[in-house]
Design an enzyme around this catalytic site. Structure first.
Site, short mmCIF file in Angstrom:
data_model
loop_
_atom_site.label_atom_id
_atom_site.label_comp_id
_atom_site.label_asym_id
_atom_site.label_seq_id
_atom_site.Cartn_x
_atom_site.Cartn_y
_atom_site.Cartn_z
N LYS A 29 0.73 -1.20 -0.02
CA LYS A 29 -0.03 0.02 0.04
C LYS A 29 0.95 1.15 0.05
O LYS A 29 1.27 1.95 1.04
CB LYS A 29 -0.97 -0.20 1.12
CG LYS A 29 -2.16 0.76 1.11
CD LYS A 29 -3.23 0.43 2.03
CE LYS A 29 -4.39 1.23 2.24
NZ LYS A 29 -5.12 1.67 0.99
N GLU A 76 -9.16 -6.03 -9.15
CA GLU A 76 -10.07 -5.14 -7.94
C GLU A 76 -10.41 -3.92 -8.44
O GLU A 76 -10.12 -3.60 -9.57
CB GLU A 76 -8.80 -4.83 -6.64
CG GLU A 76 -7.61 -4.37 -6.97
CD GLU A 76 -6.69 -3.93 -5.82
OE1 GLU A 76 -7.13 -4.18 -4.76
OE2 GLU A 76 -5.41 -3.62 -6.02
N1 PLP Z 1 -7.58 -2.32 -3.07
C1 PLP Z 1 -6.94 -1.15 -3.03
C2 PLP Z 1 -6.23 -0.75 -3.95
C3 PLP Z 1 -7.00 -0.35 -1.80
O1 PLP Z 1 -6.60 0.99 -1.77
C4 PLP Z 1 -7.93 -0.56 -0.80
C5 PLP Z 1 -8.13 0.15 0.31
O2 PLP Z 1 -7.28 0.21 1.36
C6 PLP Z 1 -8.64 -2.08 -1.16
C7 PLP Z 1 -8.45 -2.64 -1.94
C8 PLP Z 1 -9.25 -2.20 0.42
O3 PLP Z 1 -8.63 -2.63 1.55
P1 PLP Z 1 -9.12 -2.52 2.92
O4 PLP Z 1 -10.22 -3.67 2.95
O5 PLP Z 1 -7.90 -3.32 3.73
O6 PLP Z 1 -9.20 -1.27 3.05
#
Ligand code: PLP
Length: 281
Positions: A144, A177
């Site tokens: 991230k 995603e």
């Molecule tokens: N995919 C991406 C690219 C994201 O930035 C996020 C957000 O954090 C998610 C998926 C979802 O992840 P989470 O459920 O941990 O927030």
């Protein structure tokens, strides 16, 4: 907000133009929610922040326990119960060159804003975009990182095509995603979601899988193609900010009945239950 161990007013300038997070996106972040004064999945988010940092060889310079306490204290200092919390760790201040060795230590920021729980029936239009989620790749989607340009390009493309969310494919054409959320499709009572090689290991995704399985709804983690998306009975996306939101339209095709389906509705209800009954104070 929290800046390197101190609390300062939100409008105070705190970042140098020589910060490599600012100059190069060289850093990592998290997005975390607090519900009714309790931080949801705090340890999981801190673990992911440290894993993201490890993957880019960034020393955060504090322990996980200290990071957890800093997050909780930032929430307390702001006297907020329902909030979106954003820890940000950059490589630190260096020179105008790329070399991380020129940055002496990481900069750690924690900012937050009020955010009420939605648990709402959001019904999104989504479009598949040309920009690809690279995987497997050195810049893994599991990191991230502060470089979200790919996701921003996806969002720009989705906006231009009349969608509120983008669906990424990977270099092999498999569904990856959304721009900031994970994807689930439902067909004949079975829930499918892609393995996390081409998407972020979403913490809401893991919660959703757990909740579905507890409710005896079968979940299969396997590659998904566009055909599966276009012919799904239901689609929903999960994320810390979005919680669980129904996708009712993809690339001009209506998904199922065009309304939030029963599995998505159950997810929302279950999600509301866990976010309001668990968490760290
Ligand atoms: N995919 C991406 C690219 C994201 O930035 C996020 C957000 O954090 C998610 C998926 C979802 O992840 P989470 O459920 O941990 O927030």
């Amino acid at each position: 907000m929290y800046v390197n161990g101190k609390f300062v007013p939100e409008n105070q300038p705190v970042i140098s133009v020589f910060d490599h997070g600012f100059l190069y996106g060289d850093g990592v972040f998290e997005g975390i929610r607090a519900y009714k004064g309790r931080v949801f999945k705090l340890r999981e988010h801190v673990d992911r922040l440290f894993d993201s940092a490890k993957a880019i060889d960034l020393d955060i310079g504090m322990t996980k326990e200290a990071m957890e306490e800093a997050i909780l204290e930032t929430l307390r200092q702001n006297n907020l119960k329902d909030a979106y919390i954003r820890p940000i760790v950059s490589r630190g201040n260096g020179d105008l060159g790329l070399d991380p060795l020129k940055c002496d230590k990481a900069n750690v920021f924690i900012v937050l804003k009020t955010m009420d729980s939605l648990y709402d029936t959001m019904e999104l239009k989504a479009v598949t975009v040309g920009v690809r989620r690279n995987a497997p790749d050195a810049l893994s989607p599991n990191i991230k990182s502060l470089n979200y340009l790919n996701n921003i390009l996806a969002k720009i493309e989705a906006n231009a095509k009349g969608g509120q969310e983008a669906i990424f494919l990977d270099n092999n054409g498999f569904v990856a995603e959304g721009s900031g959320d994970n994807i689930f499709i439902i067909k004949n009572g079975v829930v499918y979601t892609p393995p996390t090689i081409n998407n972020l290991k979403g913490i809401t995704r893991a919660t959703a899988i757990e909740l579905l399985e507890k409710n005896k709804i079968p979940v299969r983690v396997e590659n998904i193609g566009l055909f599966d998306v276009y012919t799904a009975d239901e689609i929903f996306v999960t994320g810390t900010a979005a919680e669980a939101a129904a996708v009712v339209w993809v690339d001009g095709r209506t998904v199922g009945t065009g309304k939030t389906g029963p599995v998505t509705a159950l997810m929302l209800k279950e999600f509301e239950r866990v976010t309001t009954t668990t968490g760290t104070e």
